[in-house]
Design a protein around this motif. Structure first.
Motif, mmCIF file in Angstrom:
data_model
loop_
_atom_site.group_PDB
_atom_site.id
_atom_site.type_symbol
_atom_site.label_atom_id
_atom_site.label_comp_id
_atom_site.label_asym_id
_atom_site.label_seq_id
_atom_site.Cartn_x
_atom_site.Cartn_y
_atom_site.Cartn_z
ATOM 1 N N ASN A 89 0.966 -1.097 0.127
ATOM 2 C CA ASN A 89 0.072 0.039 0.203
ATOM 3 C C ASN A 89 0.872 1.306 0.063
ATOM 4 O OD1 ASN A 89 -2.478 -1.365 0.121
ATOM 5 N ND2 ASN A 89 -2.141 -1.914 2.154
ATOM 6 N N ARG A 90 0.212 2.248 -0.351
ATOM 7 C CA ARG A 90 0.941 3.786 -0.302
ATOM 8 C C ARG A 90 1.093 4.093 1.171
ATOM 9 N NH1 ARG A 90 -3.274 7.224 -4.053
ATOM 10 N NH2 ARG A 90 -3.186 5.823 -5.851
ATOM 11 N N ASN A 91 2.145 5.076 1.417
ATOM 12 C CA ASN A 91 2.327 5.604 2.484
ATOM 13 C C ASN A 91 2.664 4.410 3.631
ATOM 14 O OD1 ASN A 91 1.861 8.220 1.791
ATOM 15 N ND2 ASN A 91 -0.252 7.822 2.043
ATOM 16 N N TYR A 92 3.424 3.390 3.300
ATOM 17 C CA TYR A 92 3.730 2.080 4.144
ATOM 18 C C TYR A 92 2.635 1.664 4.828
ATOM 19 C CZ TYR A 92 7.665 5.446 3.014
ATOM 20 O OH TYR A 92 8.632 6.296 2.684
ATOM 21 N N GLU A 93 1.380 1.884 4.457
ATOM 22 C CA GLU A 93 0.311 1.476 5.361
ATOM 23 C C GLU A 93 0.174 -0.237 5.243
ATOM 24 O OE1 GLU A 93 -2.933 3.511 3.861
ATOM 25 O OE2 GLU A 93 -2.433 5.367 4.071
ATOM 26 N N ASP A 94 -0.431 -0.435 6.331
ATOM 27 C CA ASP A 94 -0.623 -2.163 6.529
ATOM 28 C C ASP A 94 0.746 -2.506 6.628
ATOM 29 O OD1 ASP A 94 -3.185 -2.115 6.735
ATOM 30 O OD2 ASP A 94 -3.637 -2.320 4.661
ATOM 31 N N THR A 95 1.582 -2.004 7.671
ATOM 32 C CA THR A 95 3.078 -2.263 7.460
ATOM 33 C C THR A 95 3.407 -3.805 7.645
ATOM 34 O OG1 THR A 95 3.021 -1.703 9.980
ATOM 35 C CG2 THR A 95 3.668 0.006 8.468
ATOM 36 N N ASP A 96 2.273 -4.689 7.844
ATOM 37 C CA ASP A 96 2.612 -5.923 7.890
ATOM 38 C C ASP A 96 2.591 -6.675 6.684
ATOM 39 O OD1 ASP A 96 -0.267 -5.471 7.925
ATOM 40 O OD2 ASP A 96 -0.942 -7.580 8.480
ATOM 41 N N LYS A 97 2.242 -5.818 5.462
ATOM 42 C CA LYS A 97 2.091 -6.478 4.196
ATOM 43 C C LYS A 97 3.036 -5.834 3.332
ATOM 44 C CE LYS A 97 -2.868 -7.066 4.481
ATOM 45 N NZ LYS A 97 -4.152 -6.509 3.896
ATOM 46 N N PHE A 98 4.303 -6.625 3.513
ATOM 47 C CA PHE A 98 5.463 -5.946 2.850
ATOM 48 C C PHE A 98 6.418 -7.170 2.548
ATOM 49 C CE2 PHE A 98 6.992 -6.403 7.280
ATOM 50 C CZ PHE A 98 8.326 -6.940 7.322
ATOM 51 N N ILE A 99 7.375 -7.185 1.814
ATOM 52 C CA ILE A 99 8.550 -8.018 1.391
ATOM 53 C C ILE A 99 9.789 -7.110 1.545
ATOM 54 C CG2 ILE A 99 7.464 -9.653 0.080
ATOM 55 C CD1 ILE A 99 8.198 -8.309 -2.233
ATOM 56 N N TYR A 100 10.710 -7.763 1.967
ATOM 57 C CA TYR A 100 12.169 -6.965 1.916
ATOM 58 C C TYR A 100 13.191 -7.652 1.217
ATOM 59 C CZ TYR A 100 14.174 -9.593 5.785
ATOM 60 O OH TYR A 100 14.897 -10.648 6.632
ATOM 61 N N PHE A 101 14.336 -7.052 0.999
ATOM 62 C CA PHE A 101 15.461 -7.486 0.245
ATOM 63 C C PHE A 101 16.439 -7.020 0.923
ATOM 64 C CE2 PHE A 101 11.957 -7.928 -2.667
ATOM 65 C CZ PHE A 101 12.159 -9.201 -3.382
ATOM 66 N N ASN A 102 17.699 -7.873 0.979
ATOM 67 C CA ASN A 102 18.760 -7.194 1.555
ATOM 68 C C ASN A 102 19.721 -6.516 0.777
ATOM 69 O OD1 ASN A 102 18.184 -9.309 3.698
ATOM 70 N ND2 ASN A 102 19.180 -11.130 2.717
ATOM 71 N N ARG A 103 20.650 -6.241 1.474
ATOM 72 C CA ARG A 103 21.792 -5.416 0.672
ATOM 73 C C ARG A 103 22.459 -6.344 -0.376
ATOM 74 N NH1 ARG A 103 21.619 -3.542 6.239
ATOM 75 N NH2 ARG A 103 22.419 -5.571 6.971
ATOM 76 N N VAL A 104 23.157 -5.898 -1.217
ATOM 77 C CA VAL A 104 24.036 -6.667 -1.997
ATOM 78 C C VAL A 104 24.925 -7.323 -1.201
ATOM 79 C CG1 VAL A 104 25.463 -6.489 -4.142
ATOM 80 C CG2 VAL A 104 23.320 -5.470 -4.182
ATOM 81 N N ALA A 105 25.627 -6.658 -0.603
ATOM 82 C CA ALA A 105 26.639 -6.968 0.306
ATOM 83 C C ALA A 105 26.334 -8.408 1.159
ATOM 84 C CB ALA A 105 27.244 -5.979 1.273
ATOM 85 N N ASP A 106 25.078 -8.427 1.478
ATOM 86 C CA ASP A 106 24.779 -9.790 2.161
ATOM 87 C C ASP A 106 24.710 -11.072 1.392
ATOM 88 O OD1 ASP A 106 24.274 -8.349 4.438
ATOM 89 O OD2 ASP A 106 21.828 -8.117 4.163
ATOM 90 N N GLY A 107 24.891 -10.779 0.030
ATOM 91 C CA GLY A 107 25.188 -12.136 -0.868
ATOM 92 C C GLY A 107 23.880 -12.706 -1.224
ATOM 93 N N SER A 108 22.697 -12.726 -0.660
ATOM 94 C CA SER A 108 21.578 -13.156 -1.267
ATOM 95 C C SER A 108 20.401 -12.424 -1.138
ATOM 96 C CB SER A 108 21.325 -14.711 -0.539
ATOM 97 O OG SER A 108 21.139 -14.342 0.926
#
Length: 142
Positions: A89-108
């Protein structure tokens, strides 16, 4: 001769500051950016952002067309110091509905060429995220 004219024309457009079609691929995404593409496999329209974005519905693609809102099919987190959370959602609403991606340095887990088959990490990882992202935030910065 035609090849020369086509190359010269593109060069003139670039000098004038007129947008030309970008080359598809993750090489478009620079260090420190959260990058999104309209189509899978990092193709078609592209946008790289170095700050959080609350509303993709008012954010333009690299060619100036609107909007990114619910139009993203590939993502890459090119962050060196931060992870990126993509929200449904817009404005980071429903903050439980997200996916995240690591930093490239994390390797995966720092990119996904096919959001439709699930990807990322977090409570909604594995779900179909194709054309469902409306905002992103940089998090867990070191």
């Amino acid at each position: 001769m035609r090849k020369f004219l086509a190359t010269a024309s593109l060069g003139c457009l670039a000098v004038l500051g007129i947008a030309t079609p970008a080359t598809a691929g993750t090489d478009q995404c620079w260090n420190g950016a959260a990058c999104v593409w309209k189509n899978s496999s990092y193709t078609n329209l592209f946008r790289g952002m170095v700050t959080s974005s609350k509303d993709y519905h008012v954010t333009a693609w690299s060619d100036g067309t609107f909007s990114l809102g619910d139009e993203v099919s590939s993502v890459r987190s090119q962050g060196n110091t931060c992870r990126v959370k993509f929200f449904r959602n817009r404005n980071y609403e429903d903050t439980d509905k997200f996916i995240y991606f690591n930093r490239v340095a994390d390797g995966s887990n720092y990119q996904d060429p096919y959001l439709s088959n699930g990807g990322g990490a977090g409570p909604w990882a594995g779900e179909n995220w194709n054309d469902r992202i409306s905002s992103h935030r940089f998090v867990d910065c070191t």
